[in-house]
Design a protein around this motif. Structure first.
Motif, mmCIF file in Angstrom:
data_model
loop_
_atom_site.group_PDB
_atom_site.id
_atom_site.type_symbol
_atom_site.label_atom_id
_atom_site.label_comp_id
_atom_site.label_asym_id
_atom_site.label_seq_id
_atom_site.Cartn_x
_atom_site.Cartn_y
_atom_site.Cartn_z
ATOM 1 N N PHE B 269 0.836 -1.202 0.000
ATOM 2 C CA PHE B 269 0.000 0.000 0.000
ATOM 3 C C PHE B 269 0.867 1.248 0.000
ATOM 4 O O PHE B 269 0.576 2.215 -0.705
ATOM 5 C CB PHE B 269 -0.941 0.015 1.206
ATOM 6 C CG PHE B 269 -2.126 -0.868 1.010
ATOM 7 C CD1 PHE B 269 -2.990 -0.642 -0.052
ATOM 8 C CD2 PHE B 269 -2.383 -1.927 1.839
ATOM 9 C CE1 PHE B 269 -4.083 -1.452 -0.268
ATOM 10 C CE2 PHE B 269 -3.466 -2.752 1.639
ATOM 11 C CZ PHE B 269 -4.323 -2.518 0.586
ATOM 12 N N ILE B 270 1.934 1.211 0.770
ATOM 13 C CA ILE B 270 2.841 2.363 0.789
ATOM 14 C C ILE B 270 3.420 2.583 -0.601
ATOM 15 O O ILE B 270 3.494 3.712 -1.086
ATOM 16 C CB ILE B 270 3.955 2.149 1.831
ATOM 17 C CG1 ILE B 270 3.351 2.169 3.226
ATOM 18 C CG2 ILE B 270 5.021 3.224 1.706
ATOM 19 C CD1 ILE B 270 4.349 1.926 4.313
ATOM 20 N N VAL B 273 0.786 4.195 -2.743
ATOM 21 C CA VAL B 273 0.538 5.585 -2.358
ATOM 22 C C VAL B 273 1.696 6.472 -2.802
ATOM 23 O O VAL B 273 1.491 7.532 -3.396
ATOM 24 C CB VAL B 273 0.330 5.692 -0.832
ATOM 25 C CG1 VAL B 273 0.285 7.140 -0.395
ATOM 26 C CG2 VAL B 273 -0.939 4.995 -0.419
ATOM 27 N N PHE B 277 -1.198 6.671 -7.297
ATOM 28 C CA PHE B 277 -2.255 5.711 -7.585
ATOM 29 C C PHE B 277 -2.378 5.497 -9.085
ATOM 30 O O PHE B 277 -2.487 6.447 -9.841
ATOM 31 C CB PHE B 277 -3.594 6.217 -7.050
ATOM 32 C CG PHE B 277 -3.665 6.211 -5.564
ATOM 33 C CD1 PHE B 277 -3.825 5.033 -4.874
ATOM 34 C CD2 PHE B 277 -3.568 7.392 -4.862
ATOM 35 C CE1 PHE B 277 -3.900 5.025 -3.500
ATOM 36 C CE2 PHE B 277 -3.641 7.393 -3.485
ATOM 37 C CZ PHE B 277 -3.803 6.211 -2.805
#
Lengths: 342, 329
Positions: B269-270, B273, B277
């Motif tokens: 996810f990091i 981000v 995106f």
């Protein structure tokens, strides 16, 4: 007349709350305190999610900071009274929110959610790794809980579950009232309009990032109060409970199940989840599985949650009454005005 | 999510990886064997070894993050269940290995089954809540992720399950003066091959053109008469499949346990981000940087290394709130 009924209901509720520990005993008093803590935590998050349209997957960092703030203050400051200890948690969480707000108010939507997921995990790892301050995975526990005392008049021991019940419920009810009042102020109305159309609010001359920042700090601070009460209630703050990822997901689920568009939604949600947790943990260890299923079902079939469901029922009932009561009564259906934010 | 597993697991005599105590990141360690007659610069060798470790981890991260970022870029769905699928595939791989005894069968079949689950999620659940916007989708994927996380505990239990690598990938290979486990190099090679195939499909075929167009404006592509929902389903399937491949491939190193999703999921996810995106190139670059950050971080900062990732993210976002290569919300 209507006002009279409302007052009577409020008074009845208050009397019920006062009698509650006597009626149900210590075990259910403690369950109620836990429910109240989560209700405040979820209501504070709902300031962001329901009223401003900002989804945060890291609200536990304020809850946890409030808990650690109070626990650390009680551990290190000898003879700290009760109210300042709770304030210490509130201030710690507010301070953290003030620090983080400039970073996050520029984004919204997914970026906001993800940044909070990451910041929340950062706080979790900090709490784990800074062992000399936070006690790592063991946490801080066994600190002295001061009595609530009015000098020269009275003193109530907070180690007594009944007294603590009254104190916790009073603080939490007061906090929830402050938040409710906040949504009724003109500023609170700007907050709602920002959710519905941020660009238009900007054109009207209101400063969107600044407004967001103020709401954000308030939401963080009140989550800190929930955390502070939690710390005193458990007499133990450990990294996983305070900052864990589930602690962040929990209030989001509570809000969704209770109903995202209403102020009282999170409170209903906390009650539903309290019951669900209590009942499922009696029969199965798979509480997370049940919660996941509930979440999927709610979002699929009742996306406005419990209060949304109630509203639609009420609308339908009124429509039927109007149709039968007098000729030409308008058929009004629930229109789903409480739009979820995209 | 109780299983914050800890312990040292050796894949062979020479190299070991620990899944750090209490979610403390993937700590990469390596013991060196040098030829006695030839004194070498041990520091230099260490840097190289950590570099390769970092690259291997970065590649695994990329496999997970690329699916995540593709799905997001195209459908605007941030699939929080992505890491859970990654872990689910590792469990499927374990099961396939138990049934067939072949690692290759596991590597082929498990990701495909995982992708099928992903497609089911997209088809029957996500599509329905699309009308309620991002928040509904996020909550739905959180729910699915909780179901998977607790479901695998119910089916396979909470203990660590081991997967053995096939004999051909066991052992060490000599690079210059130092020896290095083949399996890590296999991971890097396979990820690079997948990356090559993916970029060829995306940039050289008509299908890739449609996908890229749909990433930038799905409505317009739909208006041109292309069946966008089917393309969406395809992309979702491919994204989940890549996470599945990563899950099976990492399983021999980290073993299979319920906490597997947490660490890599968070790092992925990091990556998404910070990379921006929907940006595949950003995901690749940031994956590799993150791999290096974790491997060199462990070398120099030991247990505080896990904080580095978050500091890196905060710094990157403070400069560019939409991520390094991101353009839109």
């Amino acid at each position: 007349m209507n006002r009279m009924i409302r007052w009577a209901l409020w008074m009845g509720g208050a009397v019920l709350l006062i009698l509650y520990p006597r009626l149900f005993g210590i075990y259910y008093s403690n369950i109620f305190v836990m429910f109240a803590i989560y209700a405040l935590f979820a209501v504070s998050l709902n300031m962001l999610l329901g009223f401003t349209g900002l989804l945060s997957f890291g609200h536990a960092m304020y809850f946890g900071t409030g808990a650690y703030g109070t626990a650390l203050a009680l551990t290190h400051i000898k003879g700290l009274p009760l109210i300042p200890a709770v304030l210490a948690g509130f201030l710690a969480a507010t301070l953290l929110a003030v620090l983080i707000a400039p970073l996050v108010v520029r984004v919204s939507g997914n970026a906001f959610a993800m940044m909070h997921l990451a910041f929340g995990q950062l706080m979790f790892y900090l709490a784990l790794k800074l062992r000399h301050i936070t006690g790592g995975e063991d946490g801080i526990g066994g600190f002295v809980i001061p009595p609530l005392s009015i000098p020269g008049i009275a003193s109530w021991k907070m180690t007594d579950p009944t007294y603590f019940f009254y104190f916790a419920v009073a603080v939490i009810a007061g906090s929830i009232w402050v938040l409710w009042f906040f949504t009724k102020t003109p500023f609170g109305q700007i907050m709602v309009s920002m959710r519905d159309n941020a660009k238009r609010v900007d054109y009207l001359g209101f400063r969107v990032p600044h407004t967001k920042a103020v709401v954000y700090v308030i939401a963080g601070g009140f989550a800190g109060i929930a955390g502070a009460i939690y710390a005193i209630f458990q007499n133990l703050v450990a990294a996983y409970d305070a900052y864990g990822i589930l602690t962040s997901f929990w209030p989001v689920m509570i809000i969704m199940v209770g109903g995202v568009g209403h102020f009282y939604g999170p409170i209903c949600g906390a009650a539903i989840f309290g019951l669900l947790d209590e009942l499922t943990s009696r029969y199965t260890e798979r509480v997370e599985l049940v919660i996941g299923l509930v979440l999927v079902l709610v979002i699929m079939y009742a996306p406005y949650g419990f209060t949304g469901f109630l509203t639609s029922m009420k609308m339908r009932w009124r429509a039927r009454k109007a149709a039968y009561g007098k000729l030409g009564g308008t058929q009004r259906e629930y229109s789903g005005n409480e739009k979820l934010v995209s | 999510m109780t299983a914050w597993g800890s312990g040292t697991l050796s894949i062979d005599d020479e190299a070991y990886l620990t899944y750090g105590s209490l979610g403390g990141g993937i700590q990469v360690g390596h013991t060196f064997r040098f030829k006695e007659d030839k004194p070498v610069d041990a520091t230099m060798a260490m840097y190289v070894a950590q570099g390769i470790h970092g690259l291997a981890y970065g590649m695994i991260l990329f496999l997970v993050a690329s699916g995540l970022t593709l799905i997001f870029g195209m459908m605007g769905i941030l699939n929080l269940a992505h890491a859970a699928f990654f872990m689910l595939s590792a469990y499927f791989g374990y099961q396939m290995l138990a049934w067939t005894g072949s690692f290759w069968a596991a590597l082929l079949v498990a990701p495909v089954i995982t992708a099928a689950f992903g497609i089911l999620l997209e088809r029957f659940l996500l599509k329905k809540v699309h009308a309620f916007g991002h928040i509904g989708e996020l909550i739905l994927t959180v729910g699915v992720s909780l179901i998977i996380l607790d479901g695998v505990k119910a089916v396979w239990g909470t203990e660590n399950l081991t997967i053995n690598v096939p004999p051909i990938l066991k052992g060490l290979v000599k690079i210059g003066v130092m020896q290095y486990p083949i399996y890590r190099l296999f991971i890097i090679g396979m990820a690079l091959a997948l990356l090559l195939i993916l970029s060829l499909v995306l940039y050289k075929t008509r299908l890739g053109m449609v996908v890229r167009a749909a990433v930038s404006d799905a409505e317009m592509v739909d208006a041109l008469g292309i069946n966008v929902p089917v393309v969406f389903m395809f992309v979702f399937g491919v994204g989940t499949w890549m996470a599945g491949v990563a899950g099976v491939v990492i399983a021999p190193i980290l073993t299979v346990f319920p906490g597997l999703a947490d660490q890599i999921g968070m790092d992925a996810f990091i990556v998404v981000v910070v990379g921006g995106f929907g940006s595949l190139g950003g995901a690749l670059l940031v994956s590799i940087i993150s791999g290096f950050i974790s491997s060199y971080g462990v070398q120099f900062l030991s247990q505080y290394a896990v904080l580095l990732m978050f500091i890196f993210m905060a710094a990157a976002l403070a400069i560019k709130p939409m991520g390094l290569f991101g353009e839109r919300e």
